[in-house]
Design an enzyme around this catalytic site. Structure first.
Site, PDB file in Angstrom:
ATOM      1  N   SER A 123       0.793  -1.236   0.000  1.00  0.00           N
ATOM      2  CA  SER A 123       0.000   0.000   0.000  1.00  0.00           C
ATOM      3  C   SER A 123       0.824   1.283   0.000  1.00  0.00           C
ATOM      4  O   SER A 123       0.249   2.360  -0.142  1.00  0.00           O
ATOM      5  CB  SER A 123      -0.950   0.014   1.195  1.00  0.00           C
ATOM      6  OG  SER A 123      -1.985  -0.907   0.978  1.00  0.00           O
ATOM      7  N   LYS A 183       0.318   3.380  -2.931  1.00  0.00           N
ATOM      8  CA  LYS A 183      -0.873   4.233  -3.057  1.00  0.00           C
ATOM      9  C   LYS A 183      -0.540   5.730  -2.948  1.00  0.00           C
ATOM     10  O   LYS A 183      -1.285   6.570  -3.446  1.00  0.00           O
ATOM     11  CB  LYS A 183      -1.902   3.840  -1.985  1.00  0.00           C
ATOM     12  CG  LYS A 183      -2.417   2.402  -2.153  1.00  0.00           C
ATOM     13  CD  LYS A 183      -3.262   1.976  -0.964  1.00  0.00           C
ATOM     14  CE  LYS A 183      -3.751   0.531  -1.096  1.00  0.00           C
ATOM     15  NZ  LYS A 183      -4.486   0.084   0.122  1.00  0.00           N
ATOM     16  N   TYR A 228      -3.988  -2.723 -10.097  1.00  0.00           N
ATOM     17  CA  TYR A 228      -3.854  -2.512  -8.635  1.00  0.00           C
ATOM     18  C   TYR A 228      -2.952  -3.583  -7.998  1.00  0.00           C
ATOM     19  O   TYR A 228      -2.015  -3.261  -7.265  1.00  0.00           O
ATOM     20  CB  TYR A 228      -5.250  -2.510  -8.001  1.00  0.00           C
ATOM     21  CG  TYR A 228      -5.235  -2.521  -6.494  1.00  0.00           C
ATOM     22  CD1 TYR A 228      -4.997  -1.354  -5.770  1.00  0.00           C
ATOM     23  CD2 TYR A 228      -5.434  -3.705  -5.784  1.00  0.00           C
ATOM     24  CE1 TYR A 228      -4.966  -1.366  -4.378  1.00  0.00           C
ATOM     25  CE2 TYR A 228      -5.403  -3.726  -4.395  1.00  0.00           C
ATOM     26  CZ  TYR A 228      -5.169  -2.560  -3.697  1.00  0.00           C
ATOM     27  OH  TYR A 228      -5.128  -2.582  -2.329  1.00  0.00           O
ATOM     28  N   TYR A 279      -4.619   3.702   8.119  1.00  0.00           N
ATOM     29  CA  TYR A 279      -5.973   3.145   8.293  1.00  0.00           C
ATOM     30  C   TYR A 279      -6.512   3.465   9.690  1.00  0.00           C
ATOM     31  O   TYR A 279      -6.382   4.592  10.147  1.00  0.00           O
ATOM     32  CB  TYR A 279      -5.976   1.625   8.015  1.00  0.00           C
ATOM     33  CG  TYR A 279      -5.159   1.263   6.821  1.00  0.00           C
ATOM     34  CD1 TYR A 279      -5.561   1.673   5.551  1.00  0.00           C
ATOM     35  CD2 TYR A 279      -3.964   0.563   6.933  1.00  0.00           C
ATOM     36  CE1 TYR A 279      -4.797   1.374   4.430  1.00  0.00           C
ATOM     37  CE2 TYR A 279      -3.203   0.260   5.815  1.00  0.00           C
ATOM     38  CZ  TYR A 279      -3.621   0.669   4.586  1.00  0.00           C
ATOM     39  OH  TYR A 279      -2.867   0.379   3.501  1.00  0.00           O
ATOM     40  N   VAL A 300       1.220  -3.703   3.810  1.00  0.00           N
ATOM     41  CA  VAL A 300       1.209  -4.990   4.522  1.00  0.00           C
ATOM     42  C   VAL A 300       2.471  -5.818   4.283  1.00  0.00           C
ATOM     43  O   VAL A 300       2.636  -6.870   4.888  1.00  0.00           O
ATOM     44  CB  VAL A 300      -0.034  -5.877   4.215  1.00  0.00           C
ATOM     45  CG1 VAL A 300      -1.280  -5.313   4.843  1.00  0.00           C
ATOM     46  CG2 VAL A 300      -0.198  -6.121   2.744  1.00  0.00           C
TER      47      VAL A 300
END
Ligand code: GLN
Length: 313
Positions: free
Chosen positions: A68, A71, A195, A247, A265
């Site tokens: 991530s 992102k 993705y 998050y 992760v």
């Protein structure tokens, strides 16, 4: 004016040493089978100050799955393509939910809370994909990272991408759900393919810290002089990182570390000390929010010892 951080290498080496000795290492992600094979004993750190001095410790040059963290860079690319129109398809509020949660999507009519939860990142990827073939869009993302890190050896780990593609049922659910609301423009399989592959890019702490430098210096890489984004955009990306980058652990990260950051992760975290440093850490074991356990602890120690928190000392 010198913005070098005194004793940087000493502090970084000290932290790497402390992290090597810790027994509490969190748990590696197992829902992507290929990530479950990574040795939880790794720890790496790289810090680049405003003058371009690089301090490293541990496995700073070992590539790992950035997941991530990618992102941040897809958000940067999408803002370049769509500008503020991007915010019509994705919000910029913390979710308070897990990174792969679907609950808010129903009440919020398919518009993800922010670009860093999985649903939001899939919506961002879909925007980058529009007008391209998946292979081209992925090439754009990979080349952007190679450019930012000034390193053409950066690659996608095909085994990780295939592993996630085989098991990514929840991401497929998120994407299909958004598609039903017309939030995604492209075929779901195409968007998910891009993705999964950008999440599967492998980079080292040194490469990630280099790639993040523009965020620490008003949108510009001070070594090359290249402007990547405007100062305003860099500030805003940092704001979203601070509020949403971890998050449902974003509040805790801001409380303990006090820097904009983005986790993955794979156990990596990139953190930005505006005007001072770009930082990357890696330790594969995760905490209950899916963020690197020792990565956060190392950043907390670093921010404290070098007085880096954006909230003051
Ligand atoms: N590729 C991962 C997923 O979609 C990214 C999640 C993460 O790094 N938090 O589940």
């Amino acid at each position: 004016m010198s913005m070098a951080i005194p004793d940087l290498q000493d502090v970084v080496a000290e932290i790497a040493d402390e992290m090597r000795q810790r027994v509490d290492r969190g748990d590696v992600a197992t829902y992507i089978p290929e990530l479950a094979r990574v040795d939880p004993g790794h720890f790496g750190i790289a810090v680049i100050d405003a003058e371009g001095h690089v301090a490293t410790g541990g496995d700073a040059d070992t590539p790992f799955s950035i997941q991530s963290i990618s992102k941040v860079f897809t958000l940067t690319l999408a803002l370049g393509l769509a500008g503020d129109r991007l915010w019509q398809r994705v919000g910029r509020e913390p979710s308070g939910s897990r990174f792969n949660s679907i609950v808010q999507l129903e009440s919020e009519r398919g518009i993800p809370r922010n670009p860093f939860i999985n649903a939001g990142a899939i919506a961002v990827t879909d925007l980058i994909l529009s007008g391209h073939q998946p292979r081209e869009a992925l090439g754009e993302i990979l080349r952007f990272l190679q450019f930012l890190a000034d390193d053409t050896t950066i690659q996608i780990d095909k085994a990780v991408a295939a592993s996630e593609q085989r098991t990514g049922f929840r991401n497929a659910a998120l994407a299909n759900y958004m598609k039903s609301y017309g939030v995604l423009d492209n075929p779901v399989d195409f968007t998910l393919g891009v993705y999964f592959h950008h999440c599967a890019i492998s980079m080292s702490c040194r490469q990630l810290a280099t790639a993040g430098r523009f965020l620490a210096h008003l949108g510009r890489n001070p070594s090359t002089g290249f402007s990547v984004v405007t100062p305003e955009r860099a500030r805003r990306i940092n704001a979203v990182m601070l509020t949403c980058g971890h998050y449902d652990g974003s509040g805790e990260f801001a409380y303990r570390v006090g820097l904009p950051g983005k986790s993955g992760v794979g156990g990596g975290i990139i953190a930005i000390a505006p005007g001072k440093a770009s930082i990357a850490v890696w330790s594969p074991g995760l905490d209950e929010s899916g963020n690197s356990h020792l990565g956060r602890i190392a950043l907390e120690a670093l921010a404290k010892r070098l007085n880096l928190s954006i909230f003051g000392s």
